[in-house]
Design an enzyme around this catalytic site. Structure first.
Site, PDB file in Angstrom:
ATOM      1  N   ARG A  64     -29.482   2.763   1.100  1.00  0.00           N
ATOM      2  CA  ARG A  64     -28.195   2.424   1.732  1.00  0.00           C
ATOM      3  C   ARG A  64     -28.122   3.020   3.140  1.00  0.00           C
ATOM      4  O   ARG A  64     -27.607   2.404   4.058  1.00  0.00           O
ATOM      5  CB  ARG A  64     -27.046   2.964   0.865  1.00  0.00           C
ATOM      6  CG  ARG A  64     -25.653   2.694   1.425  1.00  0.00           C
ATOM      7  CD  ARG A  64     -24.563   3.161   0.476  1.00  0.00           C
ATOM      8  NE  ARG A  64     -24.617   2.447  -0.778  1.00  0.00           N
ATOM      9  CZ  ARG A  64     -24.040   1.252  -0.993  1.00  0.00           C
ATOM     10  NH1 ARG A  64     -23.331   0.686  -0.045  1.00  0.00           N
ATOM     11  NH2 ARG A  64     -24.157   0.648  -2.148  1.00  0.00           N
ATOM     12  N   ARG A  90     -19.652  -4.413   0.918  1.00  0.00           N
ATOM     13  CA  ARG A  90     -20.550  -3.264   0.739  1.00  0.00           C
ATOM     14  C   ARG A  90     -19.877  -2.018   1.271  1.00  0.00           C
ATOM     15  O   ARG A  90     -19.224  -2.077   2.319  1.00  0.00           O
ATOM     16  CB  ARG A  90     -21.831  -3.419   1.546  1.00  0.00           C
ATOM     17  CG  ARG A  90     -22.661  -4.583   1.178  1.00  0.00           C
ATOM     18  CD  ARG A  90     -23.780  -4.165   0.257  1.00  0.00           C
ATOM     19  NE  ARG A  90     -24.556  -5.350  -0.068  1.00  0.00           N
ATOM     20  CZ  ARG A  90     -25.154  -5.545  -1.234  1.00  0.00           C
ATOM     21  NH1 ARG A  90     -25.066  -4.642  -2.185  1.00  0.00           N
ATOM     22  NH2 ARG A  90     -25.825  -6.639  -1.464  1.00  0.00           N
ATOM     23  N   LEU A  92     -19.905   1.219   3.327  1.00  0.00           N
ATOM     24  CA  LEU A  92     -20.691   1.713   4.453  1.00  0.00           C
ATOM     25  C   LEU A  92     -21.059   3.175   4.209  1.00  0.00           C
ATOM     26  O   LEU A  92     -20.224   3.958   3.747  1.00  0.00           O
ATOM     27  CB  LEU A  92     -19.872   1.615   5.748  1.00  0.00           C
ATOM     28  CG  LEU A  92     -19.521   0.206   6.217  1.00  0.00           C
ATOM     29  CD1 LEU A  92     -18.588   0.277   7.426  1.00  0.00           C
ATOM     30  CD2 LEU A  92     -20.776  -0.586   6.563  1.00  0.00           C
ATOM     31  N   THR A 107      -9.590  -5.199   5.488  1.00  0.00           N
ATOM     32  CA  THR A 107      -8.518  -5.914   4.793  1.00  0.00           C
ATOM     33  C   THR A 107      -8.775  -5.782   3.293  1.00  0.00           C
ATOM     34  O   THR A 107      -9.921  -5.824   2.850  1.00  0.00           O
ATOM     35  CB  THR A 107      -8.485  -7.410   5.168  1.00  0.00           C
ATOM     36  OG1 THR A 107      -9.706  -8.009   4.752  1.00  0.00           O
ATOM     37  CG2 THR A 107      -8.312  -7.604   6.656  1.00  0.00           C
ATOM     38  N   HIS A 108      -7.698  -5.641   2.544  1.00  0.00           N
ATOM     39  CA  HIS A 108      -7.860  -5.460   1.090  1.00  0.00           C
ATOM     40  C   HIS A 108      -6.801  -6.286   0.355  1.00  0.00           C
ATOM     41  O   HIS A 108      -5.616  -6.235   0.706  1.00  0.00           O
ATOM     42  CB  HIS A 108      -7.724  -3.979   0.727  1.00  0.00           C
ATOM     43  CG  HIS A 108      -7.968  -3.731  -0.730  1.00  0.00           C
ATOM     44  ND1 HIS A 108      -9.222  -3.735  -1.287  1.00  0.00           N
ATOM     45  CD2 HIS A 108      -7.114  -3.527  -1.752  1.00  0.00           C
ATOM     46  CE1 HIS A 108      -9.134  -3.538  -2.584  1.00  0.00           C
ATOM     47  NE2 HIS A 108      -7.850  -3.404  -2.896  1.00  0.00           N
ATOM     48  N   ASP A 140     -12.104   5.115   6.039  1.00  0.00           N
ATOM     49  CA  ASP A 140     -12.710   6.438   6.119  1.00  0.00           C
ATOM     50  C   ASP A 140     -13.711   6.544   4.982  1.00  0.00           C
ATOM     51  O   ASP A 140     -14.081   5.534   4.391  1.00  0.00           O
ATOM     52  CB  ASP A 140     -11.673   7.554   6.201  1.00  0.00           C
ATOM     53  CG  ASP A 140     -10.805   7.650   4.983  1.00  0.00           C
ATOM     54  OD1 ASP A 140     -11.197   7.081   3.940  1.00  0.00           O
ATOM     55  OD2 ASP A 140      -9.743   8.279   5.058  1.00  0.00           O
ATOM     56  N   GLY A 142     -13.721   7.441   1.907  1.00  0.00           N
ATOM     57  CA  GLY A 142     -13.397   7.120   0.515  1.00  0.00           C
ATOM     58  C   GLY A 142     -13.461   5.617   0.276  1.00  0.00           C
ATOM     59  O   GLY A 142     -13.813   4.842   1.160  1.00  0.00           O
ATOM     60  N   ASP A 144     -11.390   2.539  -0.118  1.00  0.00           N
ATOM     61  CA  ASP A 144     -10.074   1.921   0.094  1.00  0.00           C
ATOM     62  C   ASP A 144      -8.928   2.937   0.105  1.00  0.00           C
ATOM     63  O   ASP A 144      -7.814   2.630  -0.329  1.00  0.00           O
ATOM     64  CB  ASP A 144      -9.802   0.844  -0.973  1.00  0.00           C
ATOM     65  CG  ASP A 144     -10.775  -0.318  -0.856  1.00  0.00           C
ATOM     66  OD1 ASP A 144     -11.218  -0.611   0.271  1.00  0.00           O
ATOM     67  OD2 ASP A 144     -11.090  -0.937  -1.893  1.00  0.00           O
TER      68      ASP A 144
HETATM   69  C1  GRF Z   1     -10.277 -11.036   1.306  1.00  0.00           C
HETATM   70  O1  GRF Z   1      -9.303 -11.092   0.297  1.00  0.00           O
HETATM   71  C2  GRF Z   1     -10.761  -9.635   1.480  1.00  0.00           C
HETATM   72  O2  GRF Z   1      -9.756  -8.688   1.456  1.00  0.00           O
HETATM   73  C3  GRF Z   1     -11.632  -9.555   0.256  1.00  0.00           C
HETATM   74  O3  GRF Z   1     -12.398 -10.741   0.346  1.00  0.00           O
HETATM   75  C4  GRF Z   1     -11.558 -11.743   0.898  1.00  0.00           C
HETATM   76  C5  GRF Z   1     -12.237 -12.359   2.093  1.00  0.00           C
HETATM   77  O4  GRF Z   1     -12.298 -13.719   1.994  1.00  0.00           O
HETATM   78  N1  GRF Z   1     -12.314  -8.346   0.100  1.00  0.00           N
HETATM   79  P1  GRF Z   1     -12.915 -14.592   3.198  1.00  0.00           P
HETATM   80  O5  GRF Z   1     -14.407 -14.331   3.216  1.00  0.00           O
HETATM   81  O6  GRF Z   1     -12.241 -14.155   4.469  1.00  0.00           O
HETATM   82  O7  GRF Z   1     -12.589 -15.996   2.845  1.00  0.00           O
END
Ligand code: GRF
Length: 197
Positions: A64, A90, A92, A107-108, A140, A142, A144
Site C-alpha cells: 500500500r 481505497r 490512502l 465525499t461520503h 485525515d 482515520g 471517515d
Molecule cells: C459516492 O456516493 C461516494 O461518496 C461513494 O461512491 C459514490 C461515487 O459515485 N463513496 P460516482 O463514482 O461519483 O458515481
C-alpha cells in the site's frame, strides 16, 4: 482559480457534476487531472471534457505504501490546490494523507460520524434508520472521521433499495461538493481551520 485533482474508482457521476460546474466561466475552480486506482469507467470523462487522466493500479504495487508513493508523485505533478476523493474506494497511506491534508476532501454517502466505511448506504439501510445523509470531510488518517466541511440529511423512503437511496444521496453529495469547492475558492471556507493533524 482553484486547481483540483479528482480521484475516482467508479462511474464518476459526482465528478461529472463538478466538471459541469467548472464549465461556467464564473466558477472559480477547474479540474486539472483525474486520477484512479483502477480502470474506472469515470476516466472516460477525461476524454469528454479534455482533461488529463492517470491511473495508479493498486494491484501493480508490492505494498500500500509503494502504491501511495506513486499516487502521490502523480498528484504532485499537477501542483493542485485541492485533491478531491470522489468515490475513491481505497484508503490512502498515512504519508500520502499527511502530504496533502487539509487540502484533501472526501465525499461520503452517510451523515458522518454515522455509518463510516465503504458501505455507508448499505449499513444505513440495514440499521433501519429513518434518515441518513451525505457528508463532505477533510481526510485525515482515520477512516471517515476527519473534520466535517458540509453535510445534509437525506430521508430513507419506504421501499428504498441500496441503489435508489444511494442515487438520492449522490444528488446531495454533488451539491455539497460543488458548493464547498466554491466556498473554498472564494475564501469563505478555510480548510486550515478544519485540520486535526
Ligand atoms: C459516492 O456516493 C461516494 O461518496 C461513494 O461512491 C459514490 C461515487 O459515485 N463513496 P460516482 O463514482 O461519483 O458515481
Amino acid at each position: 482559480m482553484l486547481n483540483l485533482v479528482v480521484l475516482i474508482s467508479g462511474a464518476g457521476s459526482n465528478l461529472r457534476s463538478l466538471l459541469e460546474a467548472c464549465r461556467d466561466a464564473e466558477y472559480p475552480a477547474r479540474v486539472v487531472a483525474i486520477g484512479a486506482d483502477r480502470d474506472a469507467d469515470g476516466l472516460e470523462l477525461g476524454e469528454e471534457y479534455g482533461i488529463s487522466t492517470f491511473t495508479v493500479p493498486f494491484t501493480s504495487h508490492p505494498s500500500r505504501e509503494a502504491w501511495g508513493d506513486e499516487l502521490l508523485a502523480q498528484i504532485q505533478l499537477w501542483d493542485a490546490d485541492l485533491v478531491v476523493l470522489s468515490g475513491f474506494m481505497r484508503l490512502l497511506p498515512p504519508r500520502v494523507v499527511a502530504a496533502l491534508t487539509p487540502n484533501l476532501l472526501n465525499t461520503h454517502p452517510a451523515y458522518l460520524p454515522e455509518f463510516p466505511g465503504a458501505h455507508g448506504v448499505r449499513d444505513a439501510l440495514a440499521a433501519g434508520v429513518a434518515e441518513t445523509g451525505a457528508s463532505l470531510i477533510v481526510v485525515d488518517t482515520g477512516v471517515d472521521d476527519g473534520p466535517v466541511i458540509a453535510q445534509e440529511r437525506v430521508p430513507v423512503l419506504p421501499g428504498d433499495t441500496q441503489a435508489s437511496l444511494h442515487e438520492r444521496i449522490k444528488i446531495v453529495e454533488r451539491r455539497l461538493l460543488v458548493q464547498a469547492v466554491l466556498d473554498i475558492a472564494n475564501g469563505h471556507v478555510d480548510l486550515k481551520e478544519h485540520s486535526h493533524i
